[in-house]
Design an enzyme around this catalytic site. Sequence first.
Site, PDB file in Angstrom:
ATOM      1  N   GLU A  95      -6.481 -11.725   7.490  1.00 20.13           N
ATOM      2  CA  GLU A  95      -7.250 -10.508   7.280  1.00 20.13           C
ATOM      3  C   GLU A  95      -8.701 -10.760   6.887  1.00 20.13           C
ATOM      4  O   GLU A  95      -9.465  -9.804   6.725  1.00 20.13           O
ATOM      5  CB  GLU A  95      -6.607  -9.670   6.171  1.00 20.13           C
ATOM      6  CG  GLU A  95      -5.131  -9.386   6.376  1.00 20.13           C
ATOM      7  CD  GLU A  95      -4.530  -8.598   5.231  1.00 20.13           C
ATOM      8  OE1 GLU A  95      -4.687  -7.360   5.244  1.00 20.13           O
ATOM      9  OE2 GLU A  95      -3.929  -9.205   4.327  1.00 20.13           O
ATOM     10  N   ASP A 107      -8.170  -4.461   7.839  1.00 17.26           N
ATOM     11  CA  ASP A 107      -8.707  -5.484   6.953  1.00 17.26           C
ATOM     12  C   ASP A 107      -9.360  -6.618   7.739  1.00 17.26           C
ATOM     13  O   ASP A 107     -10.342  -7.212   7.273  1.00 17.26           O
ATOM     14  CB  ASP A 107      -7.615  -6.041   6.037  1.00 17.26           C
ATOM     15  CG  ASP A 107      -7.431  -5.184   4.789  1.00 17.26           C
ATOM     16  OD1 ASP A 107      -8.446  -4.761   4.211  1.00 17.26           O
ATOM     17  OD2 ASP A 107      -6.280  -4.942   4.400  1.00 17.26           O
ATOM     18  N   ARG A 132       6.660  -5.708   3.285  1.00 19.56           N
ATOM     19  CA  ARG A 132       5.351  -6.296   3.028  1.00 19.56           C
ATOM     20  C   ARG A 132       5.146  -6.267   1.512  1.00 19.56           C
ATOM     21  O   ARG A 132       5.124  -5.203   0.899  1.00 19.56           O
ATOM     22  CB  ARG A 132       4.213  -5.540   3.714  1.00 19.56           C
ATOM     23  CG  ARG A 132       2.849  -6.172   3.340  1.00 19.56           C
ATOM     24  CD  ARG A 132       1.707  -5.686   4.189  1.00 19.56           C
ATOM     25  NE  ARG A 132       1.332  -4.305   3.911  1.00 19.56           N
ATOM     26  CZ  ARG A 132       0.247  -3.714   4.431  1.00 19.56           C
ATOM     27  NH1 ARG A 132      -0.545  -4.383   5.257  1.00 19.56           N
ATOM     28  NH2 ARG A 132      -0.028  -2.456   4.161  1.00 19.56           N
ATOM     29  N   HIS A 170       0.803  -1.216   0.000  1.00 17.76           N
ATOM     30  CA  HIS A 170       0.000   0.000   0.000  1.00 17.76           C
ATOM     31  C   HIS A 170       0.842   1.275   0.000  1.00 17.76           C
ATOM     32  O   HIS A 170       0.275   2.375  -0.082  1.00 17.76           O
ATOM     33  CB  HIS A 170      -0.928   0.026   1.218  1.00 17.76           C
ATOM     34  CG  HIS A 170      -2.025  -0.988   1.163  1.00 17.76           C
ATOM     35  ND1 HIS A 170      -2.928  -1.052   0.129  1.00 17.76           N
ATOM     36  CD2 HIS A 170      -2.372  -1.987   2.016  1.00 17.76           C
ATOM     37  CE1 HIS A 170      -3.782  -2.035   0.337  1.00 17.76           C
ATOM     38  NE2 HIS A 170      -3.465  -2.627   1.472  1.00 17.76           N
TER      39      HIS A 170
END
Length: 269
Positions: free
Chosen positions: A146, A172, A71, A46
């Site tokens: 998630e 999430d 990540r 992200h």
Amino acid sequence: MQKNKLKQLWATGKPALNGWCSIGNPFTAEIMAAQGYDSVTIDIQHGALDYGDVLPMLQAMKASGATLMARVPWRDPGYIMKALDAGAMGIICPMVNTRAEAEEFVSYMRYPPHGQRSFGPTRAAVAMPGYGVAANDEVLALAMIETADGVANLEEIAATPGLDGIYVGPADLTLGTQEGRLPPGFDRQEPEMIALIKRIADVCKANGIKACLHCGTPEYAAQAIGWGYDLTTVGGDSRLLAGAAGASVAAWRKLNGRDGDAGDDGGMY
């Protein structure tokens, strides 16, 4: 080769503090890593960055001595292996929903015969002399739980051989398990979410792996450590920058009689 300091810290029974980088800039990353975090994670999923930013960010943070992780955007062998080759000592993989997906993820992390990672540690071999098959024992594989499916398969996922831990993203997790009833966000206060977050920590402990949680404040992170979490992330570069800048602007406006100006919203998001 270089030992994973995060694993060494855990071996002493101490929890870890993880920093988070979403801004694709080596200097910002260097500033974050210099603050004393035990580990720092680059958010390729992200974050406002790509692989062209990841490599110089890892280079900029090396001197800090923190364990550097990434990540990745997905359970993609190309992203995972390239991040490892760049020198990441841990990978956080999002949206792991089944034991089979966890096994697949783990297989990308390690060289044969324990996995299917392709050999070519271009920067890792330079940054960590002696880097080779010994990396199998040093890199960390952290799967994100998630979704409702991930929660339903939690015990099977946690029992996956070679998985080092589970990383919880509460935003999430809330979206994935509450059918839109609750908004996304960190530091959950709802009893059902706290119970779920605690359950994940308990399952991790029962399977001998580490529990990790993304938090918004140090206070909530300390509470999570009390629930059995081994690593907590507190905020991240973009939120910390926005928070500090917003607080500075608000203080200036108050001191100069402009705190009630129309249109002022504090600049926070």
